[in-house]
Structures are given as structure tokens and as C-alpha cells.
Write an enzyme that holds these catalytic residues in place. Structure first.
Site, mmCIF file in Angstrom:
data_model
loop_
_atom_site.group_PDB
_atom_site.id
_atom_site.type_symbol
_atom_site.label_atom_id
_atom_site.label_comp_id
_atom_site.label_asym_id
_atom_site.label_seq_id
_atom_site.Cartn_x
_atom_site.Cartn_y
_atom_site.Cartn_z
ATOM 1 C CG ASP A 1 38.025 -21.422 -8.249
ATOM 2 O OD1 ASP A 1 38.291 -21.291 -9.461
ATOM 3 O OD2 ASP A 1 38.846 -21.159 -7.343
ATOM 4 C CG ASP B 1 51.109 -21.617 -9.737
ATOM 5 O OD1 ASP B 1 50.189 -21.261 -10.496
ATOM 6 O OD2 ASP B 1 50.971 -21.737 -8.518
ATOM 7 C CG ASP C 1 48.039 -25.211 -12.403
ATOM 8 O OD1 ASP C 1 48.901 -25.896 -11.840
ATOM 9 O OD2 ASP C 1 47.456 -24.260 -11.856
HETATM 10 P P1 ATP Z 1 47.161 -18.525 -7.945
HETATM 11 O O1 ATP Z 1 48.036 -19.684 -8.361
HETATM 12 O O2 ATP Z 1 47.531 -17.222 -8.545
HETATM 13 O O3 ATP Z 1 46.982 -18.464 -6.485
HETATM 14 P P2 ATP Z 1 45.142 -20.039 -9.286
HETATM 15 O O4 ATP Z 1 43.760 -19.698 -9.752
HETATM 16 O O5 ATP Z 1 46.114 -20.483 -10.312
HETATM 17 O O6 ATP Z 1 45.680 -18.792 -8.508
HETATM 18 P P3 ATP Z 1 45.635 -22.576 -8.102
HETATM 19 O O7 ATP Z 1 45.466 -23.008 -6.683
HETATM 20 O O8 ATP Z 1 46.975 -22.596 -8.708
HETATM 21 O O9 ATP Z 1 45.008 -21.131 -8.172
HETATM 22 O O10 ATP Z 1 44.626 -23.460 -8.937
HETATM 23 C C1 ATP Z 1 44.681 -23.589 -10.349
HETATM 24 C C2 ATP Z 1 43.273 -23.682 -10.907
HETATM 25 O O11 ATP Z 1 42.598 -24.818 -10.363
HETATM 26 C C3 ATP Z 1 42.362 -22.512 -10.578
HETATM 27 O O12 ATP Z 1 42.563 -21.428 -11.454
HETATM 28 C C4 ATP Z 1 40.992 -23.126 -10.724
HETATM 29 O O13 ATP Z 1 40.632 -23.259 -12.074
HETATM 30 C C5 ATP Z 1 41.223 -24.516 -10.160
HETATM 31 N N1 ATP Z 1 40.940 -24.566 -8.717
HETATM 32 C C6 ATP Z 1 41.833 -24.362 -7.704
HETATM 33 N N2 ATP Z 1 41.246 -24.494 -6.511
HETATM 34 C C7 ATP Z 1 39.953 -24.786 -6.759
HETATM 35 C C8 ATP Z 1 38.831 -25.064 -5.942
HETATM 36 N N3 ATP Z 1 38.932 -25.033 -4.615
HETATM 37 N N4 ATP Z 1 37.645 -25.357 -6.543
HETATM 38 C C9 ATP Z 1 37.558 -25.395 -7.888
HETATM 39 N N5 ATP Z 1 38.571 -25.144 -8.703
HETATM 40 C C10 ATP Z 1 39.753 -24.854 -8.177
HETATM 41 MG MG MG Z 2 48.049 -21.162 -9.940
#
Ligand code: ATP
Ligand code: MG
Length: 420
Positions: free
Chosen positions: A142, A62, A64
């Protein structure tokens, strides 16, 4: 005018000659959203996991987008959009049934200073809509590897937290003080474990250190969010590694207390779990469908069997006991990781069919073959066979009957001496 370049000054900028991002991996819809925002004079970047994955030459699942436009301004620009979120207010921009998440730069939540932030008394952030600039947005993320921004106009990666170095050294490092950041949001601990397993990285010592001690904070997370995070762990394509990480960091007994208890007493059950997880990982890697009900059915199988055994009595018909034990097992687990009703029904049906597989005479096997959950239940039965729980001859019988023609089927269900 390049809005992005003007405003983001203090980042380390990694030019396209110094990174290997393959732009063909970028979703055209995400690109179009960024371009429309910048054309309207807003800053806009790809951010987070998608930039991390692009840097690792992985196709992101995905994308963002982050911008300095406020949610209302984003909605105004995109007619096909919807504002969502309570904890964070953000916008989903739709094309057909898919959407891209577009959020506004936010600052670190500090409940004592910000009127838009709400904190529970254990340090957990409940609501956080404090807007900020890109640098503030980076440090509230995070991990350093998740705080990278991609500027589509210049093809540069913007790094405010040394995420590039960590990524190149294979390190998962939390931004800021690990204790504070985990207390703010304990789910970050599960995320660390998932990225370690999925991306083959190491959790840097200070980031890893508090995890076991703070694990119990996960009990305060709403069960619905815990369900989502659990599914992400087990559907990451690296569920065996995630499961091992949960055990290594002593978090399995927080997420699945009944499972953790049962595996200490039953090596065969542990083998069943590993066989099922390895199978799930293979299915995901080969693009086959997976249902979270299957994972829950596996992880809760032994706790269910134990409950069933203790509940059995001569006065209550077995079919009723089965249903009650199944319901109780699912309801007990639901207080930690909420299990939606559509899944709990499937879980209970998979379990119920396990008992029915032992009946191989008369019309019953033919009815079982027609059951909508037959396939999942049969796969489950095969895994139990692999783990040494079921007589292989029984499993072979169910394999054979699926391939038999009508005449052969009738013969199989009528051949009495084959039956137990
Ligand atoms: P994936 O989508 O592959 O599981 P991701 O890192 O993209 O991993 P997402 O849940 O899509 O995870 O979140 C997008 C972004 O938002 C993360 O990369 C991070 O920068 C931020 N983020 C997500 N969850 C948290 C959290 N609990 N605390 C702080 N930042 C967060
Ligand atoms: Mg993601």
C-alpha cells in the site's frame, strides 16, 4: 549460499551502519522461520509494518515474512503450518497458539492480464494470487513506508519504493496512483488514517486528496473486514486521533452514520466519545485489557437512546423496549461493520445496566454488583458522569458501594432518603 543477495539486485540497500534497527526487537520465531527458508535455498525477508516499526524504534506487534517459496513449499518445510486465505493465499506458521504470517511474493493484480486475479466492476480486487518477484511484491504494497524488506543475513534494509526517505521525512505516500489504489482496495484509506494517527506521520497531499471523495467505496467492503479495521483504528492506542482523522476526512458518516448524525445534534455525546477514547488510549498504553464491545457501546449510545425514546409507549414494558432498541441499534450498525454476537450481547448488557443504575434501593443494587458486566457498565457510567450526563452523586454512590463492607452495603440500599 546467500540466496537473498543473489536475487534482490535493484533495491536501494541500507547497510546496518545507516539504520538504527535494534535486532533484539525482532521476534526470535520470525527469525527462525526466515533462517529455515534461506537454509532451504529460498529467499526470505521480514517485510511491511514490522520493518517500518523497527526503523522507527518501535517494537512491532506482529512480524510478517515474505519468501519466493510457494504456499505448498512453505507448508512442506514447516510441519506446524496452515494454508489460509481466499483473497490472498498465505501460510500461518504456528508455535503454540501464536503464528507468524508467511506469504509468497506477489505481483500487482491486473484482472485483464492475469487469470489468477478477479476484479469487481468498480475496480475492487476480489482475489489476487498472482505470484511475482520481490520488486513486484514491493510495488503492490500500500504505502512506500510499508514496502521495506529486512534481510536478516546481511542486516540490510531493502527499499524499492523510496520508503526510507518517506519514513525519514514523516510522509505516508501511496505506491502508484492514489485513485486506482484506493479503488482496488478502499481499506487502504483507513490504513492511511491509522498510520497517520498512530505513527504521527503526515499523509502526503496526493495520497490524501482522493480520500474524502472515495470514502463511500468503503460501503462495498464486507462488513466483517470493516469490523476488523474499525477495531484496529480504535485499539491503535491513538483512537482520539483516529476518530479526529475520520471526521476530518469525512469518513465517520460512512463507518458510523448513526453516530455521525447524533454528534451533530449533541455536544455532550461528543464529549462522552472523547472521554471514552482517551480512556481507551490510556488503558492500551498501560497494557490494560480493552474490549471492542465498549467502544461500540460508546459510539452507538446516543443512537440507541434516541431509538429507545421514540419506541417508548405505555403499552410495552420498558425492559422489552430497552432490549428491542438495543438489538435494532446493533443490527443496523452491523450492516456496515459486522458486530459479532458475543460483542452485541455485551453491548446490550452495558446499556441495560445504565438504566438499572438509577435503582438504588432494595436487593437490586446488590444483584447489579454481581453482574458479569458490572465493571464495564460502571466504567461507562463514570464516563457519562464525566461528560455531564449523570448526576455525580449517583456515580459516587456506585463507587462507594463497591468499597463498602456487608453492613455498610445493607445500610446504603436501605437508606431511603438517598434515593431518587
Ligand atoms: P500494523 O500491523 O502495525 O497494523 P502493518 O503495515 O504491518 O501495520 P498489516 O495488516 O500487518 O499492517 O500488513 C502487513 C503488510 O502487508 C503491510 O505493511 C503492507 O505492506 C501490506 N498490506 C497490508 N494491507 C494491505 C493492503 N490493503 N494493500 C496493500 N498492501 C497491504
Ligand atoms: Mg503488521
Amino acid at each position: 549460499m546467500n540466496t537473498n543477495k543473489q536475487l534482490a539486485t535493484s533495491a536501494t540497500r541500507i547497510a546496518s551502519s545507516n539504520h538504527q534497527i535494534d535486532e533484539s526487537k525482532i521476534c526470535p520465531r520470525a527469525r527462525a522461520i526466515v533462517e529455515k527458508l534461506t537454509a532451504a535455498n529460498y529467499q526470505a525477508y521480514l517485510v511491511g509494518g514490522c520493518v517500518r516499526d523497527l526503523m522507527l524504534n518501535i517494537t512491532p506487534k506482529d512480524f510478517d515474512v515474505v519468501t519466493d517459496a510457494r504456499p505448498e513449499q512453505i507448508c512442506k518445510l514447516f510441519s506446524n503450518s496452515r494454508m489460509i486465505g481466499r483473497r490472498f493465499r498465505l501460510v500461518h506458521v504456528y508455535s503454540n497458539r501464536n503464528f507468524i504470517e508467511v506469504s509468497t511474493f506477489r505481483a500487482v493484480a491486473d484482472a485483464s492480464k492475469q487469470r489468477h486475479t478477479e476484479e469487481a466492476n468498480n475496480g475492487r480486487i476480489l482475489r489476487d494470487n498472482t505470484y511475482g518477484n520481490i520488486e513486484q511484491d514491493a510495488i503492490r504494497r500500500d504505502f512506500t513506508i510499508n514496502a521495506l524488506y529486512y534481510d536478516l543475513a546481511s542486516s540490510e534494509v531493502l527499499d524499492f519504493c523510496n520508503g526510507i526517505d518517506d519514513l525519514r521525512n514523516g510522509q505516508i505516500r501511496i505506491i502508484g496512483d492514489a485513485y486506482t489504489r484506493y479503488k482496488e482496495d478502499p481499506v487502504r484509506m483507513l490504513r492511511a488514517l491509522r498510520f497517520k494517527a498512530k505513527l504521527g506521520l503526515q499523509i502526503e497531499p496526493e495520497t490524501a486528496q482522493p480520500i474524502t471523495a472515495l470514502g463511500s467505496l468503503l460501503r462495498d467492503i464486507p462488513a466483517a473486514r470493516m469490523f476488523d479495521e474499525t477495531v484496529k483504528l480504535f485499539h491503535s492506542g491513538s483512537s482520539v486521533k483516529c476518530f479526529n482523522a475520520l471526521r476530518d476526512y469525512d469518513l465517520l458518516h460512512i463507518l458510523f452514520p448513526y453516530t455521525a448524525q447524533s454528534i451533530t445534534q449533541d455536544e455532550q455525546f461528543l464529549q462522552l466519545i472523547y472521554a471514552a477514547l482517551a480512556n481507551t488510549d490510556r488503558r492500551i498504553l498501560t497494557g490494560k485489557s480493552v474490549n471492542p464491545a465498549f467502544i461500540f457501546a460508546i459510539l452507538l449510545w446516543k443512537p440507541y437512546c434516541e431509538l429507545l425514546e421514540s419506541a417508548q409507549s405505555e403499552r410495552v414494558p420498558i425492559s422489552e423496549t430497552v432490549w428491542q432498541a438495543a438489538r435494532t441499534t446493533v443490527v443496523d450498525q452491523s450492516t456496515l461493520t459486522f458486530i459479532p454476537k458475543r460483542l452485541s450481547i455485551v453491548i446490550c448488557e452495558i446499556w441495560r445496566l445504565q438504566h438499572r443504575f438509577h435503582k438504588r434501593k432494595g436487593r437490586k443494587p446488590l444483584q447489579i454488583l454481581m453482574h458479569p458486566r458490572f465493571r464495564a457498565a460502571y466504567d461507562f457510567f463514570c464516563l457519562r458522569t464525566e461528560a455531564g450526563e449523570v448526576d455525580p452523586a449517583e456515580c459516587t454512590w456506585w463507587t462507594n458501594i463497591q468499597h463498602a463492607n456487608e453492613e455498610e452495603k445493607m445500610e446504603m440500599v436501605n437508606t431511603r432518603q438517598q434515593h431518587k
